[in-house]
Design a protein around this motif. Sequence first.
Motif, mmCIF file in Angstrom:
data_model
loop_
_atom_site.group_PDB
_atom_site.id
_atom_site.type_symbol
_atom_site.label_atom_id
_atom_site.label_comp_id
_atom_site.label_asym_id
_atom_site.label_seq_id
_atom_site.Cartn_x
_atom_site.Cartn_y
_atom_site.Cartn_z
ATOM 1 N N ALA A 147 0.849 -1.194 0.000
ATOM 2 C CA ALA A 147 0.000 0.000 0.000
ATOM 3 C C ALA A 147 0.876 1.231 0.000
ATOM 4 O O ALA A 147 2.022 1.198 0.441
ATOM 5 C CB ALA A 147 -0.912 0.009 1.220
ATOM 6 N N SER A 148 0.328 2.320 -0.496
ATOM 7 C CA SER A 148 1.015 3.600 -0.496
ATOM 8 C C SER A 148 0.027 4.662 -0.022
ATOM 9 O O SER A 148 -1.112 4.706 -0.508
ATOM 10 C CB SER A 148 1.508 3.923 -1.905
ATOM 11 O OG SER A 148 2.180 5.149 -1.917
ATOM 12 N N TRP A 149 0.456 5.480 0.928
ATOM 13 C CA TRP A 149 -0.407 6.513 1.491
ATOM 14 C C TRP A 149 0.337 7.841 1.511
ATOM 15 O O TRP A 149 1.536 7.887 1.728
ATOM 16 C CB TRP A 149 -0.806 6.156 2.925
ATOM 17 C CG TRP A 149 -1.792 5.038 3.005
ATOM 18 C CD1 TRP A 149 -1.515 3.697 2.943
ATOM 19 C CD2 TRP A 149 -3.198 5.147 3.133
ATOM 20 N NE1 TRP A 149 -2.674 2.981 3.040
ATOM 21 C CE2 TRP A 149 -3.724 3.840 3.164
ATOM 22 C CE3 TRP A 149 -4.076 6.210 3.241
ATOM 23 C CZ2 TRP A 149 -5.076 3.587 3.293
ATOM 24 C CZ3 TRP A 149 -5.421 5.959 3.371
ATOM 25 C CH2 TRP A 149 -5.915 4.661 3.389
ATOM 26 N N ARG A 150 -0.409 8.930 1.321
ATOM 27 C CA ARG A 150 0.110 10.282 1.546
ATOM 28 C C ARG A 150 -0.485 10.743 2.868
ATOM 29 O O ARG A 150 -1.698 10.783 3.018
ATOM 30 C CB ARG A 150 -0.308 11.231 0.422
ATOM 31 C CG ARG A 150 0.437 10.946 -0.857
ATOM 32 C CD ARG A 150 0.145 11.965 -1.943
ATOM 33 N NE ARG A 150 0.872 13.195 -1.639
ATOM 34 C CZ ARG A 150 0.295 14.387 -1.557
ATOM 35 N NH1 ARG A 150 -0.986 14.544 -1.749
ATOM 36 N NH2 ARG A 150 1.012 15.457 -1.284
ATOM 37 N N LEU A 151 0.395 11.058 3.812
ATOM 38 C CA LEU A 151 -0.033 11.459 5.138
ATOM 39 C C LEU A 151 0.282 12.929 5.367
ATOM 40 O O LEU A 151 1.265 13.453 4.852
ATOM 41 C CB LEU A 151 0.691 10.619 6.196
ATOM 42 C CG LEU A 151 0.585 9.099 6.040
ATOM 43 C CD1 LEU A 151 1.501 8.401 7.035
ATOM 44 C CD2 LEU A 151 -0.855 8.660 6.222
ATOM 45 N N ASP A 152 -0.533 13.575 6.172
ATOM 46 C CA ASP A 152 -0.289 14.948 6.552
ATOM 47 C C ASP A 152 0.825 14.969 7.602
ATOM 48 O O ASP A 152 0.738 14.283 8.620
ATOM 49 C CB ASP A 152 -1.584 15.540 7.120
ATOM 50 C CG ASP A 152 -1.407 16.963 7.562
ATOM 51 O OD1 ASP A 152 -1.065 17.161 8.758
ATOM 52 O OD2 ASP A 152 -1.607 17.876 6.756
ATOM 53 N N ARG A 153 1.880 15.725 7.348
ATOM 54 C CA ARG A 153 3.034 15.750 8.251
ATOM 55 C C ARG A 153 2.641 16.209 9.652
ATOM 56 O O ARG A 153 3.069 15.615 10.648
ATOM 57 C CB ARG A 153 4.121 16.667 7.672
ATOM 58 C CG ARG A 153 5.371 16.724 8.544
ATOM 59 C CD ARG A 153 6.495 17.489 7.897
ATOM 60 N NE ARG A 153 6.274 18.923 7.911
ATOM 61 C CZ ARG A 153 7.258 19.824 7.856
ATOM 62 N NH1 ARG A 153 8.522 19.431 7.763
ATOM 63 N NH2 ARG A 153 6.996 21.099 7.856
ATOM 64 N N GLU A 154 1.813 17.229 9.760
ATOM 65 C CA GLU A 154 1.385 17.733 11.068
ATOM 66 C C GLU A 154 0.543 16.695 11.806
ATOM 67 O O GLU A 154 0.666 16.527 13.014
ATOM 68 C CB GLU A 154 0.607 19.033 10.879
ATOM 69 C CG GLU A 154 0.275 19.742 12.164
ATOM 70 C CD GLU A 154 -0.378 21.091 11.909
ATOM 71 O OE1 GLU A 154 -1.416 21.346 12.541
ATOM 72 O OE2 GLU A 154 0.142 21.874 11.096
ATOM 73 N N MET A 155 -0.299 15.988 11.084
ATOM 74 C CA MET A 155 -1.119 14.951 11.694
ATOM 75 C C MET A 155 -0.244 13.805 12.210
ATOM 76 O O MET A 155 -0.494 13.258 13.284
ATOM 77 C CB MET A 155 -2.139 14.418 10.680
ATOM 78 C CG MET A 155 -3.067 13.367 11.207
ATOM 79 S SD MET A 155 -4.203 12.854 9.885
ATOM 80 C CE MET A 155 -4.967 11.456 10.650
ATOM 81 N N LEU A 156 0.778 13.447 11.452
ATOM 82 C CA LEU A 156 1.697 12.394 11.874
ATOM 83 C C LEU A 156 2.383 12.781 13.184
ATOM 84 O O LEU A 156 2.478 11.972 14.115
ATOM 85 C CB LEU A 156 2.719 12.143 10.766
ATOM 86 C CG LEU A 156 3.582 10.909 10.843
ATOM 87 C CD1 LEU A 156 2.758 9.633 10.951
ATOM 88 C CD2 LEU A 156 4.486 10.835 9.614
ATOM 89 N N LEU A 157 2.810 14.028 13.290
ATOM 90 C CA LEU A 157 3.432 14.513 14.520
ATOM 91 C C LEU A 157 2.426 14.504 15.677
ATOM 92 O O LEU A 157 2.741 14.050 16.782
ATOM 93 C CB LEU A 157 3.996 15.921 14.312
ATOM 94 C CG LEU A 157 4.691 16.551 15.508
ATOM 95 C CD1 LEU A 157 5.922 15.740 15.914
ATOM 96 C CD2 LEU A 157 5.079 17.990 15.197
ATOM 97 N N ALA A 158 1.218 14.968 15.425
ATOM 98 C CA ALA A 158 0.189 15.002 16.468
ATOM 99 C C ALA A 158 -0.169 13.593 16.944
ATOM 100 O O ALA A 158 -0.465 13.384 18.120
ATOM 101 C CB ALA A 158 -1.054 15.730 15.959
ATOM 102 N N GLY A 159 -0.129 12.616 16.040
ATOM 103 C CA GLY A 159 -0.447 11.237 16.389
ATOM 104 C C GLY A 159 0.534 10.617 17.363
ATOM 105 O O GLY A 159 0.214 9.650 18.056
#
Length: 141
Positions: free
Chosen positions: A49-61
């Motif tokens: 699978a390949s996903w584009r993630l929001d960088r800020e959301m990744l940090l918040a997670g």
Amino acid sequence: MNSFVHKTLVVQLLAPGTGRCPVLVHLGYDADDPFAVTAVFAHDGHVLASWRLDREMLLAGLAGPVGVGDVRLRPAATGLWHELRMEFFGDTRPDGSRHHAVVFAWAPAVAAFLRATHQVVAPGREHIPVDELLAEILSAG
């Protein structure tokens, strides 16, 4: 200065009935797309699978639960082991359910990757060339 950050991590895919199995995730960051992180999951040389993630959301997670849609992130701890739990919801199946994957990543490794992206483009300093993009779109018509 390099405008790309890449890191490959071994993560744990939660497989129904069998527990966790190791897969690779190739994380990528490009300053030309400063809000996004790409995550390409692979096993035995095959892209799962390949996903584009929001960088800020990744940090918040890493700090608390985030996401209500196709991607949901939250910290998880197993004793001294701090992980990032990532849930991905994919296409709808014929029976109405959705493809669903749960992946656990070592949180300090994800945090180190994000720190490296912040050295390339600091949070709040992201820039999207909106005027150039609009000019390109309008000239194509």
